[in-house]
Design a protein around this motif. Structure first.
Motif, mmCIF file in Angstrom:
data_model
loop_
_atom_site.group_PDB
_atom_site.id
_atom_site.type_symbol
_atom_site.label_atom_id
_atom_site.label_comp_id
_atom_site.label_asym_id
_atom_site.label_seq_id
_atom_site.Cartn_x
_atom_site.Cartn_y
_atom_site.Cartn_z
ATOM 1 N N GLU A 109 -13.354 -11.331 6.005
ATOM 2 C CA GLU A 109 -12.811 -9.971 5.987
ATOM 3 C C GLU A 109 -13.763 -8.931 6.558
ATOM 4 O OE1 GLU A 109 -10.392 -6.892 3.148
ATOM 5 O OE2 GLU A 109 -10.571 -9.002 2.623
ATOM 6 N N SER A 110 -15.053 -9.111 6.329
ATOM 7 C CA SER A 110 -16.022 -8.122 6.812
ATOM 8 C C SER A 110 -16.310 -8.257 8.302
ATOM 9 C CB SER A 110 -17.320 -8.241 6.019
ATOM 10 O OG SER A 110 -17.926 -9.501 6.277
ATOM 11 N N SER A 111 -15.742 -9.280 8.950
ATOM 12 C CA SER A 111 -16.044 -9.493 10.360
ATOM 13 C C SER A 111 -15.016 -8.878 11.307
ATOM 14 C CB SER A 111 -16.203 -10.985 10.647
ATOM 15 O OG SER A 111 -14.983 -11.657 10.486
ATOM 16 N N VAL A 112 -14.074 -8.094 10.793
ATOM 17 C CA VAL A 112 -13.064 -7.442 11.626
ATOM 18 C C VAL A 112 -13.276 -5.931 11.578
ATOM 19 C CG1 VAL A 112 -10.603 -7.102 12.057
ATOM 20 C CG2 VAL A 112 -11.397 -9.256 11.079
ATOM 21 N N SER A 113 -13.314 -5.322 12.757
ATOM 22 C CA SER A 113 -13.465 -3.869 12.862
ATOM 23 C C SER A 113 -12.368 -3.331 13.766
ATOM 24 C CB SER A 113 -14.833 -3.508 13.457
ATOM 25 O OG SER A 113 -15.870 -4.008 12.662
ATOM 26 N N ALA A 114 -11.979 -2.089 13.541
ATOM 27 C CA ALA A 114 -10.937 -1.441 14.335
ATOM 28 C C ALA A 114 -11.552 -0.320 15.172
ATOM 29 C CB ALA A 114 -9.858 -0.872 13.419
ATOM 30 N N PHE A 115 -10.991 -0.154 16.386
ATOM 31 C CA PHE A 115 -11.476 0.859 17.316
ATOM 32 C C PHE A 115 -10.295 1.503 18.015
ATOM 33 C CE2 PHE A 115 -14.647 -2.383 16.807
ATOM 34 C CZ PHE A 115 -15.831 -1.672 16.666
ATOM 35 N N ASP A 116 -10.492 2.735 18.497
ATOM 36 C CA ASP A 116 -9.454 3.352 19.313
ATOM 37 C C ASP A 116 -9.707 3.017 20.777
ATOM 38 O OD1 ASP A 116 -11.426 5.095 20.267
ATOM 39 O OD2 ASP A 116 -10.639 6.850 19.241
ATOM 40 N N ARG A 117 -8.874 3.527 21.647
ATOM 41 C CA ARG A 117 -8.933 3.226 23.076
ATOM 42 C C ARG A 117 -10.281 3.570 23.701
ATOM 43 N NH1 ARG A 117 -4.554 2.592 25.962
ATOM 44 N NH2 ARG A 117 -3.280 3.748 24.499
ATOM 45 N N SER A 118 -10.950 4.592 23.175
ATOM 46 C CA SER A 118 -12.234 5.017 23.740
ATOM 47 C C SER A 118 -13.429 4.288 23.123
ATOM 48 C CB SER A 118 -12.400 6.529 23.570
ATOM 49 O OG SER A 118 -12.495 6.858 22.202
ATOM 50 N N GLY A 119 -13.176 3.400 22.162
ATOM 51 C CA GLY A 119 -14.253 2.639 21.539
ATOM 52 C C GLY A 119 -14.790 3.247 20.261
ATOM 53 N N LYS A 120 -14.180 4.341 19.798
ATOM 54 C CA LYS A 120 -14.595 4.965 18.531
ATOM 55 C C LYS A 120 -14.087 4.105 17.372
ATOM 56 C CE LYS A 120 -13.773 8.953 15.641
ATOM 57 N NZ LYS A 120 -12.807 10.003 15.386
ATOM 58 N N GLN A 121 -14.992 3.800 16.423
ATOM 59 C CA GLN A 121 -14.604 2.960 15.288
ATOM 60 C C GLN A 121 -13.665 3.707 14.357
ATOM 61 O OE1 GLN A 121 -17.755 0.857 13.338
ATOM 62 N NE2 GLN A 121 -16.328 -0.387 12.189
ATOM 63 N N LEU A 122 -12.650 2.991 13.879
ATOM 64 C CA LEU A 122 -11.654 3.517 12.949
ATOM 65 C C LEU A 122 -11.738 2.745 11.642
ATOM 66 C CD1 LEU A 122 -8.634 3.500 15.446
ATOM 67 C CD2 LEU A 122 -10.048 5.478 14.817
ATOM 68 N N SER A 123 -11.228 3.323 10.582
ATOM 69 C CA SER A 123 -11.141 2.620 9.304
ATOM 70 C C SER A 123 -10.036 1.578 9.394
ATOM 71 C CB SER A 123 -10.815 3.596 8.171
ATOM 72 O OG SER A 123 -11.834 4.531 8.024
ATOM 73 N N LEU A 124 -10.266 0.429 8.773
ATOM 74 C CA LEU A 124 -9.279 -0.639 8.736
ATOM 75 C C LEU A 124 -8.899 -0.884 7.291
ATOM 76 C CD1 LEU A 124 -7.699 -2.839 10.290
ATOM 77 C CD2 LEU A 124 -9.658 -4.353 9.910
ATOM 78 N N ASP A 125 -7.607 -0.768 6.983
ATOM 79 C CA ASP A 125 -7.111 -0.957 5.626
ATOM 80 C C ASP A 125 -6.198 -2.174 5.605
ATOM 81 O OD1 ASP A 125 -6.250 -0.745 3.018
ATOM 82 O OD2 ASP A 125 -5.375 1.246 3.243
ATOM 83 N N VAL A 126 -6.592 -3.205 4.852
ATOM 84 C CA VAL A 126 -5.783 -4.413 4.712
ATOM 85 C C VAL A 126 -4.803 -4.186 3.574
ATOM 86 C CG1 VAL A 126 -5.795 -6.896 4.291
ATOM 87 C CG2 VAL A 126 -7.671 -5.841 5.587
ATOM 88 N N VAL A 127 -3.512 -4.250 3.890
ATOM 89 C CA VAL A 127 -2.436 -3.956 2.944
ATOM 90 C C VAL A 127 -1.969 -5.256 2.298
ATOM 91 C CG1 VAL A 127 -0.091 -3.040 2.746
ATOM 92 C CG2 VAL A 127 -1.716 -1.980 4.318
ATOM 93 N N GLU A 128 -1.926 -5.262 0.990
ATOM 94 C CA GLU A 128 -1.466 -6.439 0.234
ATOM 95 C C GLU A 128 0.047 -6.352 0.032
ATOM 96 O OE1 GLU A 128 -3.475 -8.892 -0.443
ATOM 97 O OE2 GLU A 128 -5.372 -7.888 -0.036
ATOM 98 N N ALA A 129 0.786 -6.459 1.132
ATOM 99 C CA ALA A 129 2.245 -6.382 1.069
ATOM 100 C C ALA A 129 2.830 -7.284 2.141
ATOM 101 C CB ALA A 129 2.714 -4.949 1.283
ATOM 102 N N GLU A 130 4.018 -7.790 1.876
ATOM 103 C CA GLU A 130 4.721 -8.630 2.838
ATOM 104 C C GLU A 130 5.576 -7.738 3.732
ATOM 105 O OE1 GLU A 130 4.599 -12.002 3.310
ATOM 106 O OE2 GLU A 130 2.930 -11.929 1.873
#
Length: 139
Positions: A109-130
């Motif tokens: 889980e800690s090995s995934v990061s989110a970024f926008d188109r310009s490479g700026k890091q974004l928060s990543l929220d894993v949702v516990e829902a189907e």
């Protein structure tokens, strides 16, 4: 902020692990939060990443004509890429999208990061829902 379901998150990490030492690039699709049965406690219009398109779908047509037939029009504004040897950020070799998720070993889980188109890091929220159940209805 980028939202992703637990099921998709885990499936992408499994795909990256299985492909190692090769890289994986996968187009992702989202479902609006309002379509979920569970209340996700976010704005109803918020996109939640729920599905992926098979990376090899339409590969031969794309190679010859440069047209991606594996992703339906208007879908896939996010992308997942794995970097088995790093770095843990987008690179020039990645196909960019509005949001890009980058994963590196050890594929947890800690090995995934989110970024926008310009490479700026974004928060990543894993949702516990189907995600909502879909079917192919026949008329």
């Amino acid at each position: 902020m980028v939202f992703i379901t637990r099921g998709l998150h885990d499936a992408l990490l499994d795909m990256a692990s299985d492909a190692e030492p090769e890289r994986v690039t996968v187009v992702l699709a989202a479902t609006p939060a309002e379509a979920f049965e569970d209340d996700l406690d976010v704005d109803p219009e918020t996109p939640v990443l729920t599905h992926f398109y098979l990376p090899d779908a339409g590969k031969s047509v794309r190679a010859v004509f440069g047209v991606d037939l594996g992703t339906p029009a208007g879908r896939g504004r996010a992308r997942f890429v794995s970097h088995p040897q790093g770095p843990d950020e987008p690179t020039r070799e990645d196909d960019f999208a509005a949001a890009i998720l980058v994963a590196v070993p050890p594929w947890d889980e800690s090995s995934v990061s989110a970024f926008d188109r310009s490479g700026k890091q974004l928060s990543l929220d894993v949702v516990e829902a189907e995600p909502p159940t879909e079917s192919l209805a026949r008329d």
